[in-house]
Design an enzyme around this catalytic site. Structure first.
Site, mmCIF file in Angstrom:
data_model
loop_
_atom_site.group_PDB
_atom_site.id
_atom_site.type_symbol
_atom_site.label_atom_id
_atom_site.label_comp_id
_atom_site.label_asym_id
_atom_site.label_seq_id
_atom_site.Cartn_x
_atom_site.Cartn_y
_atom_site.Cartn_z
ATOM 1 N N LYS A 195 0.848 -1.183 0.000
ATOM 2 C CA LYS A 195 0.000 0.000 0.000
ATOM 3 C C LYS A 195 0.885 1.235 0.000
ATOM 4 O O LYS A 195 1.655 1.461 0.934
ATOM 5 C CB LYS A 195 -0.895 -0.024 1.234
ATOM 6 C CG LYS A 195 -1.795 1.192 1.333
ATOM 7 C CD LYS A 195 -2.784 1.067 2.473
ATOM 8 C CE LYS A 195 -3.611 2.326 2.590
ATOM 9 N NZ LYS A 195 -4.545 2.252 3.710
ATOM 10 N N LYS A 248 -2.150 -1.469 -3.882
ATOM 11 C CA LYS A 248 -3.021 -0.304 -3.819
ATOM 12 C C LYS A 248 -2.195 0.966 -3.867
ATOM 13 O O LYS A 248 -1.226 1.055 -3.120
ATOM 14 C CB LYS A 248 -3.807 -0.383 -2.517
ATOM 15 C CG LYS A 248 -4.679 0.798 -2.242
ATOM 16 C CD LYS A 248 -5.320 0.624 -0.902
ATOM 17 C CE LYS A 248 -6.055 1.900 -0.598
ATOM 18 N NZ LYS A 248 -6.335 2.067 0.773
HETATM 19 C C1 PBG Z 1 -7.603 3.099 5.487
HETATM 20 C C2 PBG Z 1 -7.812 3.024 4.027
HETATM 21 C C3 PBG Z 1 -7.604 4.005 3.040
HETATM 22 C C4 PBG Z 1 -8.098 3.466 1.840
HETATM 23 C C5 PBG Z 1 -8.553 2.183 2.126
HETATM 24 N N1 PBG Z 1 -8.337 1.913 3.475
HETATM 25 C C6 PBG Z 1 -7.116 5.402 3.109
HETATM 26 C C7 PBG Z 1 -5.796 5.764 3.588
HETATM 27 O O1 PBG Z 1 -4.897 4.929 3.771
HETATM 28 O O2 PBG Z 1 -5.639 6.951 3.831
HETATM 29 C C8 PBG Z 1 -8.137 4.189 0.530
HETATM 30 C C9 PBG Z 1 -9.171 3.714 -0.423
HETATM 31 C C10 PBG Z 1 -9.442 4.635 -1.545
HETATM 32 O O3 PBG Z 1 -8.813 5.694 -1.742
HETATM 33 O O4 PBG Z 1 -10.365 4.299 -2.306
HETATM 34 N N2 PBG Z 1 -6.302 3.084 5.916
#
Ligand code: PBG
Length: 324
Positions: A195, A248
């Site tokens: 991520k 992601k």
């Molecule tokens: C929570 C999380 C996030 C997303 C999914 N789980 C945001 C972040 O890390 O700030 C992002 C999903 C999206 O942008 O569609 N940590």
């Protein structure tokens, strides 16, 4: 063979030839729909930066889940916006927390639909970070127990799979161990293993009311410059017991999806994140692009890169088109 003996256009000449030699096929089986749950009754608050998406009270969330199910989408992933936030994210692992209630309601109404839960603390902490704060930093080790408790509480509510997105080191092992200890050894963990710290999450943070109140997420989310590190993160999570590895965002990281597909032997999920959705919808609202064709092409490219599962805000619409 070279031109004129070989003519690439021969097999592009008819729709049937194109169908017969198509290498990648997107189906509704590939898709997962994210949904945002809020407290209350008959609440459907539009998320401005994500046209077509809403913060939904549980009654309305069940309706959206049903629409996805009827369109042929196999799974939803639930995010919660709690009524109160605090330093220890207590509403993340409360038995009557918003996600716990949403899971129960969806499973009661649509048992055949797979319900995945996002496991993180950022929407539940008053500072908006994904772990708890000690000495002004997001403290890794003291966050692990709370993440594991959150995952177990989701499983107790009936979740079919948990998806930790916090990016603390060691959380997959902690969650796996806690699930096993509580009798949930059959509940898989889909780890947001790779991520990145991305600007493409902006609209999501409006949706989940989870923007960090100070600093940023760069001390725990990955640097977009790194690819070898993606393999290290994925390998670590596999060793800790992950069942599915997620990359992601998706679009700026297709090379990472491709690379992991070559290097690891677990299913790969890709998250077509909020910003990727919003820019296409914005382009459509301006009348500049055909968003539905663009979305289809985008999802196909994510699958072609190697993703087995695609989490996308377009899941219901796309499933309807694919199954029409
Ligand atoms: C929570 C999380 C996030 C997303 C999914 N789980 C945001 C972040 O890390 O700030 C992002 C999903 C999206 O942008 O569609 N940590």
């Amino acid at each position: 063979m070279l031109f004129p003996d070989f003519r690439a256009r021969r097999l592009r000449a008819t729709p049937n030839f194109r169908r017969m030699i198509r290498e990648t096929v997107l189906t509704s089986d590939d898709l997962v729909l994210p949904l945002f749950a809020v407290e209350g009754d008959k609440v459907k608050t539009p998320i401005n930066s994500m046209p077509g998406h809403f913060q939904l009270s549980v009654d309305y969330l069940v309706k959206e889940a049903l629409a996805a199910h009827e369109a042929g989408v196999p799974a939803v992933i639930l995010f919660g916006i709690p009524d109160k936030k605090d330093a220890l994210a207590t509403r993340a692992y409360a038995e009557d927390g918003i996600v716990q209630k949403a899971v129960q309601a969806v499973k009661a109404a649509i048992p055949e639909l797979t319900v995945i839960t996002d496991v993180c603390l950022c929407a539940y902490t008053d500072h908006g970070h994904c772990g708890i704060i000690e000495k002004n930093t997001v403290d890794n080790d003291s966050s692990l127990d709370l993440l594991a408790r959150t995952a177990v509480s989701h499983a107790q509510a009936g979740a079919d799979m948990v998806a930790p997105s916090d990016m603390m080191d060691g959380r997959v092992a902690e969650i796996r161990g806690a699930l096993d200890d509580d009798g949930f050894s059959n509940i898989p963990v889909m780890s947001y293993a790779v991520k990145y710290s991305s600007a493409f999450y902006g609209p999501f943070r409006e949706a989940a009311e989870s923007a960090p109140q100070f600093g940023d997420r760069k001390t725990y989310q990955m640097d977009p410059a790194n690819a070898v590190e993606a393999i290290r993160e994925a390998t670590m999570d596999i060793e800790e017991g992950a069942d599915i590895i997620m990359v992601k965002p998706a679009l700026s990281y297709l090379d990472i999806i491709y690379r992991l597909k070559e290097e690891i032997d677990l299913p790969i999920a890709a998250y077509n994140v909020s910003g990727e959705y919003s820019i296409m919808k914005a382009g459509e609202m301006m009348g500049w692009v055909n968003a539905s064709e663009m979305i289809m092409e985008t999802l196909l490219s994510i699958k072609r890169a190697g993703a087995d599962i695609i989490i996308t805000y377009s899941a219901t619409d796309v499933a309807r088109q694919l199954n029409a």
